[in-house]
Design a protein around this motif. Structure first.
Motif, PDB file in Angstrom:
ATOM      1  N   PHE A 132       4.973   7.489  -4.381  1.00 16.07           N
ATOM      2  CA  PHE A 132       4.983   8.086  -5.713  1.00 16.07           C
ATOM      3  C   PHE A 132       3.744   8.937  -5.952  1.00 16.07           C
ATOM      4  N   LEU A 133       2.604   8.477  -5.447  1.00  9.08           N
ATOM      5  CA  LEU A 133       1.369   9.242  -5.627  1.00  9.08           C
ATOM      6  C   LEU A 133       1.453  10.590  -4.910  1.00  9.08           C
ATOM      7  N   ILE A 134       1.974  10.592  -3.697  1.00 10.16           N
ATOM      8  CA  ILE A 134       2.130  11.850  -2.960  1.00 10.16           C
ATOM      9  C   ILE A 134       3.077  12.784  -3.711  1.00 10.16           C
ATOM     10  N   ARG A 135       4.176  12.236  -4.220  1.00  8.71           N
ATOM     11  CA  ARG A 135       5.113  13.058  -5.019  1.00  8.71           C
ATOM     12  C   ARG A 135       4.418  13.640  -6.241  1.00  8.71           C
ATOM     13  N   GLY A 136       3.565  12.863  -6.876  1.00  6.79           N
ATOM     14  CA  GLY A 136       2.897  13.318  -8.084  1.00  6.79           C
ATOM     15  C   GLY A 136       1.819  14.351  -7.839  1.00  6.79           C
ATOM     16  N   LEU A 137       1.291  14.383  -6.615  1.00  8.62           N
ATOM     17  CA  LEU A 137       0.221  15.331  -6.296  1.00  8.62           C
ATOM     18  C   LEU A 137       0.707  16.555  -5.530  1.00  8.62           C
ATOM     19  N   PHE A 166       0.824  -1.212   0.000  1.00 12.09           N
ATOM     20  CA  PHE A 166       0.000   0.000   0.000  1.00 12.09           C
ATOM     21  C   PHE A 166       0.858   1.262   0.000  1.00 12.09           C
ATOM     22  N   PHE A 167       1.869   1.307   0.860  1.00 10.57           N
ATOM     23  CA  PHE A 167       2.621   2.552   1.048  1.00 10.57           C
ATOM     24  C   PHE A 167       3.743   2.750   0.036  1.00 10.57           C
ATOM     25  N   ASN A 168       4.239   1.696  -0.574  1.00  3.06           N
ATOM     26  CA  ASN A 168       5.281   1.851  -1.585  1.00  3.06           C
ATOM     27  C   ASN A 168       4.780   2.723  -2.744  1.00  3.06           C
ATOM     28  N   PRO A 169       3.662   2.393  -3.387  1.00  7.98           N
ATOM     29  CA  PRO A 169       3.161   3.252  -4.469  1.00  7.98           C
ATOM     30  C   PRO A 169       2.640   4.604  -3.962  1.00  7.98           C
ATOM     31  N   LEU A 213      12.063   4.253   2.290  1.00  8.06           N
ATOM     32  CA  LEU A 213      12.911   3.264   2.955  1.00  8.06           C
ATOM     33  C   LEU A 213      12.076   2.255   3.729  1.00  8.06           C
ATOM     34  N   LEU A 214      11.103   2.732   4.481  1.00  3.64           N
ATOM     35  CA  LEU A 214      10.257   1.842   5.278  1.00  3.64           C
ATOM     36  C   LEU A 214       9.398   0.946   4.387  1.00  3.64           C
ATOM     37  N   SER A 215       8.735   1.526   3.394  1.00  5.39           N
ATOM     38  CA  SER A 215       7.843   0.716   2.555  1.00  5.39           C
ATOM     39  C   SER A 215       8.623  -0.227   1.645  1.00  5.39           C
ATOM     40  N   PHE A 216       9.749   0.219   1.092  1.00  6.53           N
ATOM     41  CA  PHE A 216      10.555  -0.661   0.244  1.00  6.53           C
ATOM     42  C   PHE A 216      11.087  -1.829   1.061  1.00  6.53           C
ATOM     43  N   SER A 217      11.533  -1.540   2.282  1.00 10.51           N
ATOM     44  CA  SER A 217      12.088  -2.600   3.142  1.00 10.51           C
ATOM     45  C   SER A 217      11.015  -3.623   3.507  1.00 10.51           C
ATOM     46  N   LEU A 218       9.841  -3.141   3.915  1.00 10.55           N
ATOM     47  CA  LEU A 218       8.771  -4.064   4.285  1.00 10.55           C
ATOM     48  C   LEU A 218       8.281  -4.873   3.082  1.00 10.55           C
ATOM     49  N   THR A 219       8.204  -4.242   1.929  1.00  7.55           N
ATOM     50  CA  THR A 219       7.798  -4.966   0.729  1.00  7.55           C
ATOM     51  C   THR A 219       8.800  -6.071   0.414  1.00  7.55           C
ATOM     52  N   THR A 220      10.076  -5.741   0.493  1.00  7.47           N
ATOM     53  CA  THR A 220      11.121  -6.726   0.202  1.00  7.47           C
ATOM     54  C   THR A 220      11.074  -7.890   1.181  1.00  7.47           C
ATOM     55  N   VAL A 221      11.000  -7.587   2.469  1.00  8.61           N
ATOM     56  CA  VAL A 221      10.966  -8.637   3.496  1.00  8.61           C
ATOM     57  C   VAL A 221       9.701  -9.487   3.341  1.00  8.61           C
ATOM     58  N   GLY A 222       8.561  -8.847   3.162  1.00  2.00           N
ATOM     59  CA  GLY A 222       7.298  -9.580   3.039  1.00  2.00           C
ATOM     60  C   GLY A 222       7.244 -10.451   1.799  1.00  2.00           C
ATOM     61  N   PHE A 223       7.617  -9.893   0.649  1.00  5.80           N
ATOM     62  CA  PHE A 223       7.533 -10.654  -0.596  1.00  5.80           C
ATOM     63  C   PHE A 223       8.559 -11.788  -0.625  1.00  5.80           C
ATOM     64  N   LEU A 224       9.781 -11.517  -0.184  1.00  6.05           N
ATOM     65  CA  LEU A 224      10.778 -12.595  -0.139  1.00  6.05           C
ATOM     66  C   LEU A 224      10.367 -13.684   0.850  1.00  6.05           C
ATOM     67  N   GLY A 225       9.801 -13.280   1.989  1.00  6.44           N
ATOM     68  CA  GLY A 225       9.312 -14.260   2.955  1.00  6.44           C
ATOM     69  C   GLY A 225       8.207 -15.123   2.375  1.00  6.44           C
TER      70      GLY A 225
END
Length: 168
Positions: A100-105, A94-97, A124-136
């Motif tokens: 980008f949306l906040i930057r675009g608006l 949810f927070f990774n994209p 950093l937080l969303s990329f890290s959690l996405t990586t850990v969650g998806f790899l897990g």
């Protein structure tokens, strides 16, 4: 009558977040479509950086796809994912994209500072959690498939339904 497999609450949460990410991606697609045909309209005036909004759209689509895939794999292999993994996947998806949306608006106030103050920490937080969650999630599926591979042939056919069943 064939008994339907039960779906755990954590897998339903993955499915729900997949649907949420897809709905957001579709809403962004509508906004992008409208602003493409009406570039001088009121809605287009709210897009500070169209490229970042496009990045958010594509990222939400990818996150929805991954969450749907993990839901289906977990269901197929009867995997009960741990809460921390589902939380990491959903938070990151949810927070990774959203970064980008906040930057675009967000209008750029000063050209000297190319990145908004919130972006590095949120990214950093969303990329890290996405990586850990998806790899897990991938590791859980690989482990389940590996364990299934080690079962004798006759018991593995009872454990896993074939991919293409009749849809009665």
């Amino acid at each position: 009558m064939k008994q339907q497999p039960t779906i755990s609450m954590l897998n339903l949460i993955l499915l729900g977040f997949a649907g949420l990410c897809l709905a957001i991606a579709l809403a962004i697609a509508w906004v992008l479509g409208v602003t493409l045909f009406f570039p001088d309209g009121v809605l287009a005036g709210h897009l500070a950086e169209r490229d970042d909004v496009i990045r958010a759209h594509v990222d939400y689509l990818m996150m929805a796809q991954f969450l749907f895939i993990f839901f289906l794999l977990f269901r197929q292999y009867a995997i009960e994912p741990p809460l921390w993994l589902v939380a990491a996947c959903c938070f990151g998806a949810f927070f990774n994209p959203l970064a980008f949306l906040i930057r675009g608006l967000t209008p750029k106030a000063v050209e000297v500072m190319p990145v908004e103050p919130h972006f590095p920490l949120q990214a950093l937080l969303s990329f890290s959690l996405t990586t850990v969650g998806f790899l897990g999630a991938v590791l859980l599926v690989i482990r389940a498939v590996w364990q299934l591979r080690r079962l004798p042939n006759n018991s593995s056919q009872k454990t896993i339904n074939p991919p293409m069943q009749d849809f009665r």
